[in-house]
Write an enzyme that holds these catalytic residues in place. Structure first.
Site, PDB file in Angstrom:
ATOM      1  N   ASP A   1      15.200  18.665  -4.512  1.00  0.00           N
ATOM      2  CA  ASP A   1      14.054  18.120  -5.239  1.00  0.00           C
ATOM      3  C   ASP A   1      14.633  17.166  -6.264  1.00  0.00           C
ATOM      4  OD1 ASP A   1      12.058  17.553  -7.086  1.00  0.00           O
ATOM      5  OD2 ASP A   1      11.144  19.534  -6.946  1.00  0.00           O
TER       6      ASP A   1
ATOM      7  N   LYS B   1       8.362   0.904  -8.524  1.00  0.00           N
ATOM      8  CA  LYS B   1       9.258   0.225  -7.572  1.00  0.00           C
ATOM      9  C   LYS B   1       9.909  -0.998  -8.237  1.00  0.00           C
ATOM     10  CE  LYS B   1       8.802   3.029  -4.055  1.00  0.00           C
ATOM     11  NZ  LYS B   1       9.913   3.878  -3.609  1.00  0.00           N
TER      12      LYS B   1
ATOM     13  N   THR C   1       2.339   6.522   7.281  1.00  0.00           N
ATOM     14  CA  THR C   1       2.922   7.802   6.839  1.00  0.00           C
ATOM     15  C   THR C   1       1.919   8.527   5.937  1.00  0.00           C
ATOM     16  OG1 THR C   1       3.863   6.961   4.780  1.00  0.00           O
ATOM     17  CG2 THR C   1       5.257   6.773   6.748  1.00  0.00           C
TER      18      THR C   1
ATOM     19  N   TYR D   1       2.621   3.454  -9.226  1.00  0.00           N
ATOM     20  CA  TYR D   1       3.551   3.256  -8.101  1.00  0.00           C
ATOM     21  C   TYR D   1       4.166   1.855  -8.070  1.00  0.00           C
ATOM     22  CZ  TYR D   1       5.171   3.052  -3.225  1.00  0.00           C
ATOM     23  OH  TYR D   1       5.916   2.879  -2.083  1.00  0.00           O
TER      24      TYR D   1
ATOM     25  N   ASN E   1      15.315   7.721  -0.628  1.00  0.00           N
ATOM     26  CA  ASN E   1      14.050   7.452   0.066  1.00  0.00           C
ATOM     27  C   ASN E   1      12.858   8.192  -0.541  1.00  0.00           C
ATOM     28  OD1 ASN E   1      12.345   6.890   2.676  1.00  0.00           O
ATOM     29  ND2 ASN E   1      12.395   9.131   2.464  1.00  0.00           N
TER      30      ASN E   1
END
Ligand SMILES: NC(=O)c1ccc[n+]([C@@H]2O[C@H](COP(=O)([O-])OP(=O)(O)OC[C@H]3O[C@@H](n4cnc5c(N)ncnc54)[C@H](OP(=O)(O)O)[C@@H]3O)[C@@H](O)[C@H]2O)c1
Length: 252
Positions: free
Chosen positions: A58, A178, A209, A174, A85
């Site tokens: 984790d 990134k 996904t 999010y 990832n």
């Protein structure tokens, strides 16, 4: 110590990470299938192949990172490839809420700091913590590679362009996580350049996904291939780059 190269993929129990793990196994790697749920990692490792090992990891849990690092040190003694990832897109998007609706509730003026912290904890601080822990093992490899799985939605250049159709969803959670990951990628690449360890960021493209409720247009095979290409870069390959398949530069 074994000759066969060793790769760790974080968040490899499903999605793009699982496919990266399968592809690296097909390229002759011993693959450590990182999974925060060990049993799901075991199921995934069975799919990856004979030389895959589930690794409880984790990326937000220092004890988990320390135990995973110690296990790799004791069992394998080095790491040739690290694929950062693992990521999350949110923690509190309502079921059925569109990305556009969620974006409206997570603008700089109204975003929950707890939501932003939770996502950055995984996508930014988690990557840095794993990097710091794994670096001594990467330094034991002859030509280590680090790949950070980023996203085109983090590109400041693209989002600054009024003609970019998706700029309305650029926000602090999010997308900006990134952007921060891209900044970390460059800082890591600069730090490790003198040692010949290459650090690059890739974007998988909009891939079907769990992260996006399977709304993506690319297959996981398509989503995984740039990360795999960059993981296998030779001595003459670049470092500190941000690309999508196949070797197309994305502006930072
Ligand atoms: N799908 C896309 O369109 C797209 C586009 C651009 C970039 N990306 C990037 O591609 C990467 C893979 O995403 P994906 O689309 O394959 O999503 P996914 O199917 O949701 O997979 C994400 C993986 O990360 C794991 N993870 C989440 N939090 C973690 C933590 N704290 N510690 C360890 N593992 C954790 C998840 O584990 P659990 O199964 O336990 O949740 C899962 O294995 C991410 O970096 C994502 O940002 C995806």
């Amino acid at each position: 110590m074994q000759d066969k190269p060793i790769a760790l993929v974080t968040g490899a129990n499903q999605g793009i990470g699982l496919q990266i793990a399968k592809d690296l196994a097909a390229h002759g790697f011993t693959v450590l299938v990182g999974s925060r749920d060990f049993e799901r990692g075991q199921v995934a490792a069975t799919e990856v192949g004979a030389d895959a090992r589930a690794l409880q990891l984790d990326v937000t849990n220092p004890a988990s990172i320390a135990a995973a690092t110690e296990r790799i040190r004791a069992e394998l003694g080095r790491l040739d490839v690290l694929i950062n990832n693992a990521a999350i897109s949110n923690t509190n998007k309502r079921p059925g809420q569109s990305v556009e609706e969620y974006a409206k509730t997570t603008r700089p003026s109204n975003v929950s700091l707890d939501e932003m912290r939770a996502v950055w904890d995984t996508n930014v601080f988690g990557v840095l913590a794993v990097y710091q822990a794994m670096l001594p093992l990467l330094r034991q490899a002859p030509a280590a590679r680090i790949v950070n799985v980023s996203s085109g939605v983090g590109s400041l250049t693209t989002n600054s362009d009024p003609a970019f159709p998706y700029r309305a969803i650029f926000g602090p959670v999010y997308p900006a996580s990134k952007t921060a990951l891209n900044a970390l990628t460059l800082a890591m690449a600069l730090e490790l350049e003198p040692e010949g360890i290459k650090v690059n960021a890739v974007s998988p493209g909009f891939t079907k996904t769990n992260l996006n409720g399977y709304a993506g247009t690319e297959t996981v095979e398509e989503g995984a291939r740039e990360a795999v290409r960059v993981a296998l870069l030779g001595a003459d390959g670049p470092t500190g780059k941000f690309t999508r398949w196949e070797n197309q530069t994305i502006p930072w």
